[in-house]
Scaffold this active site. Sequence first.
Site, PDB file in Angstrom:
ATOM      1  CB  CYS A   1      -0.926  -0.008   1.209  1.00  0.00           C
ATOM      2  SG  CYS A   1      -2.088   1.382   1.254  1.00  0.00           S
TER       3      CYS A   1
ATOM      4  CB  CYS B   1      -7.635  -1.675   6.101  1.00  0.00           C
ATOM      5  SG  CYS B   1      -7.029  -1.598   4.397  1.00  0.00           S
TER       6      CYS B   1
END
Length: 361
Positions: free
Chosen positions: A101, A199
Amino acid sequence: MRVLAALSGGVDSAVAAARAVDAGHDVVGVHMALSRNRDEYRSGSRGCCSIEDSNDARRAADKLGIPYYVWDLSDEFHDLVVTDFLSEYAAGRTPNPCVRCNEHIKFDTLLERAASLGFEAVATGHYARIAIRDDGVRELHRAADAAKDQSYVLAVMGPEKLARAMFPLGEIASKSEVRVEAAARGLGVSNKPDSYDICFVADGDTKGFLERALGEKPGEIVDESGEVVGAHTGAYSYTVGQRKGLRLPRPGADGAPRYVTGIDTERNVVTVGPETLLSVRDLVGHEVVWLAPDLPATESKPCHAQVRAHGEPVPGRVVRAGDRVTVELDEPMRGVAAGQSLVIYDGTRVLGQATIAKRAL
């Protein structure tokens, strides 16, 4: 300087943006919407991508008096982070989605968009430090707060992206100071709990997430001699060093616990063995990102190697040759898995990063 502040909705990014404003920069806040269906992402203390987080980010921007936008990066996040996560596990490797990410979203896509709009830098709430030497070389260092240090997941960004990054929290001594500062500034996120785990795995069940995405693939669990000692529903859902969740019907001959020592997704076989088989003395990494242009590529150099975000750094010597690094450790490291991010340090300075290619006993 025109600065784009990445606002996650948490206290760290809000204070980082506030410090950028205090420094006299022309700051604009942006929240990255990373989920195609945001109700599926975690909320409260367990996420960083929810609608709740977006609202918290907007309130922080309003309090700071800076413009605020939401950028939909959900397609990029799915293609570059979630898909990579699944393909790596499917190949029997152990990825770190936070590393990907930071590489592809926060310091690639975000920086690219920021540059196209005329921003000179991106400020984030990461805990890490940037030092600029007299010769102009920018160095990435561990944060002053060792407990919150995030240099491990940032090492993959490379020197070009590092040149346009700002980490205003790098010198802060503790997270409690950040919360106190946020409260003093009237930021409503001052007591918001930290986010943890992955997440996009909404319920925290990584094994279940993998099985839903990749399907069940029943196979055998074997010991180091090849004897079948158990069964599994998908070799991809295991990682080297794993002890829990093996559900073996009987213990080893010596009665000692057994750990995952190998994963073969082509044969769909998981190998287990004693803890002694988990230790390695040499690490080999490829896809090298080198952050120390001042150091000769092929010169053996003392270092510390780290293979987990909050793992213990182990001393050794590193040699870099092209797109490959080899680290000879001074002492054994336990539970190293292919696909992990290998980060090389010289003291607090990050020298480089690579992806573990294999385990060498």
